[in-house]
Structures are given as structure tokens and as C-alpha cells.
Design an enzyme around this catalytic site. Structure first.
Site, PDB file in Angstrom:
ATOM      1  N   GLU A 189       0.827  -1.203   0.000  1.00  0.00           N
ATOM      2  CA  GLU A 189       0.000   0.000   0.000  1.00  0.00           C
ATOM      3  C   GLU A 189       0.866   1.260   0.000  1.00  0.00           C
ATOM      4  O   GLU A 189       2.091   1.198  -0.085  1.00  0.00           O
ATOM      5  CB  GLU A 189      -0.961  -0.028   1.190  1.00  0.00           C
ATOM      6  CG  GLU A 189      -2.338  -0.593   0.849  1.00  0.00           C
ATOM      7  CD  GLU A 189      -3.141   0.381  -0.006  1.00  0.00           C
ATOM      8  OE1 GLU A 189      -2.644   1.479  -0.350  1.00  0.00           O
ATOM      9  OE2 GLU A 189      -4.284   0.039  -0.351  1.00  0.00           O
ATOM     10  N   HIS A 190       0.231   2.391   0.139  1.00  0.00           N
ATOM     11  CA  HIS A 190       0.825   3.714  -0.047  1.00  0.00           C
ATOM     12  C   HIS A 190       1.957   4.023   0.941  1.00  0.00           C
ATOM     13  O   HIS A 190       2.001   3.513   2.058  1.00  0.00           O
ATOM     14  CB  HIS A 190      -0.267   4.787   0.100  1.00  0.00           C
ATOM     15  CG  HIS A 190      -0.918   4.763   1.458  1.00  0.00           C
ATOM     16  ND1 HIS A 190      -0.435   5.441   2.543  1.00  0.00           N
ATOM     17  CD2 HIS A 190      -2.022   4.099   1.892  1.00  0.00           C
ATOM     18  CE1 HIS A 190      -1.197   5.231   3.599  1.00  0.00           C
ATOM     19  NE2 HIS A 190      -2.173   4.412   3.225  1.00  0.00           N
ATOM     20  N   ASP A 191       2.860   4.881   0.518  1.00  0.00           N
ATOM     21  CA  ASP A 191       3.869   5.501   1.380  1.00  0.00           C
ATOM     22  C   ASP A 191       4.771   4.491   2.079  1.00  0.00           C
ATOM     23  O   ASP A 191       5.145   4.671   3.242  1.00  0.00           O
ATOM     24  CB  ASP A 191       3.200   6.415   2.423  1.00  0.00           C
ATOM     25  CG  ASP A 191       2.415   7.534   1.765  1.00  0.00           C
ATOM     26  OD1 ASP A 191       3.043   8.368   1.077  1.00  0.00           O
ATOM     27  OD2 ASP A 191       1.180   7.573   1.913  1.00  0.00           O
TER      28      ASP A 191
END
Length: 218
Positions: free
Chosen positions: A140-142
Site C-alpha cells: 500500500e501507499h507511502d
């Protein structure tokens, strides 16, 4: 001028799983699969799954304008040694990516990655060199991923996670989402066991198992 030569380094199970992805990439680019070989110094047969198997010296001796190889070796420490060997010989790092892999926004991936079918990388992700993401893994993100990191099949890596160099994340493991400025960290060389649910950061070199994941005592 001789045509480029491409290789999957490792003719064992991991390599034989990567080979069809590598072959599909070359064919899509209009290149002959005859220019694709296995490299393996310990394999006793001359062919595997329809491709020639060469030892390293034979691979370097084969007529070629350029040479590229992807390291289909699960152990990150071995991948690092072989990456140095290839670089010293002038062999380029090759990224192999399945057609069914989904890479979304602002994702930077270092050289030499293997992205297997149904891998998903969402947004704002930084990944180091020679990363392996096996079947059905997602990130997922970041997230920030180091060099020579391995995700086994179906790893679920949620947002704001840092995975340092040489970490190994086992099949079906879940990494809880961190927070901006306070990510969940999997330390350098750590091992996350199969099916583990990681709810807090893992120290460098530690092995964690279970739900919730706990450090195994040596």
C-alpha cells in the site's frame, strides 16, 4: 552486431517460475526467446523448461552485444553477492514484471526487481534494488523498501511501512499500517514468518512468528 542475451540466474524452482514471465516480456518486445537462457553453476542438465542452462563463464562467452540478467534467488544475501558478480562482469540488471502486475501512482522501483503475477503496488512507494514480490503480494501507499528484500506469496504490506535491506517477509504475512512520520519498521535482515501478523516494529536481524508476531528466542 550480435543481439543482446538475457538470463534468468537460477534454474531451481524460483527461476523456473520467473522464466515464463521473462519469455513473455521478450516476445512482447519482438525479441526471440532463443536469446533467453538460464544461468546456474550447479545445475546438472543442459536444458530446463525448454531453455539452455549455462554456467556463468559460458554465459559470458556466448556471443552477445549486451547481457542482462535477473536474479531468481530467494536469499537476499546470495542475490547481493551475485549482483556484484554480474556488475563486475558488465552484465546489466534486468527487471522482470508480469503483465498482470499493477503499479499505480508515483512508484519508483530499483533495478533487477521481479514482480510476479497479481502483485499490486499502489502509490508513493520507493523500492530498492533486486526486490522480489511473489504471487498476489500487495504493497500500500507511502512504503519504503530497501535493497534485496523478498516478499513471499500473498504478503500484505499496508501503508507507511519501512522494510530495510535484506528482510524476508514470509508467505501470507500481514504488516500493520504505520503512521505518517511513525512508520512500522521491519529491520535490516529480519525474517517475518509465514502467516505472521506484525503489529509493531521488528528489530534488525530478528525472526518473528505468530499472531500477533513475537520475536523467536534463539
Amino acid at each position: 552486431m550480435d543481439k543482446p542475451l538475457y538470463a534468468v540466474y537460477g534454474a531451481a524452482g524460483c527461476g523456473r517460475g520467473v522464466m515464463p514471465l521473462a519469455r513473455a516480456m521478450l516476445e512482447e518486445a519482438g525479441l526471440s526467446a532463443e536469446r533467453l537462457v538460464f544461468v546456474d553453476d550447479g545445475f546438472t542438465q543442459s536444458t530446463a523448461n525448454g531453455h539452455r542452462v549455462l554456467d556463468f563463464d559460458a554465459f559470458l562467452s556466448e556471443p552477445a552485444g549486451e547481457r542482462f540478467a535477473v536474479l531468481a534467488i530467494a536469499d537476499g544475501a546470495v542475490r547481493e553477492r551475485l549482483a556484484a558478480r554480474l556488475a563486475q562482469a558488465g552484465v546489466g540488471a534486468w527487471t522482470v514484471r508480469a503483465a498482470q502486475c499493477m503499479v499505480m501512482d508515483d512508484v519508483a522501483i530499483g533495478d533487477g526487481a521481479i514482480l510476479s503475477p497479481f502483485v499490486t503496488l499502489t502509490s508513493n512507494i520507493r523500492i530498492g534494488r533486486h526486490f522480489h514480490a511473489n504471487l498476489y503480494s500487495y504493497m500500500e501507499h507511502d512504503c519504503v523498501i530497501g535493497d534485496f528484500v523478498t516478499f513471499a506469496p500473498a504478503v500484505r504490506c499496508n501503508g507507511n511501512v519501512v522494510v530495510e535491506d535484506h528482510a524476508y517477509i514470509g508467505t501470507g504475512a500481514i504488516l500493520r499500517q504505520g503512521k505518517p512520520g511513525a512508520p512500522l519498521v521491519i529491520g535490516r535482515g529480519a525474517v517475518v514468518g509465514m502467516g505472521a501478523v506484525v503489529t509493531k516494529s521488528v528489530p534488525p536481524g530478528a525472526t518473528v512468528v505468530g499472531n500477533p508476531a513475537r520475536v523467536m528466542e534463539r
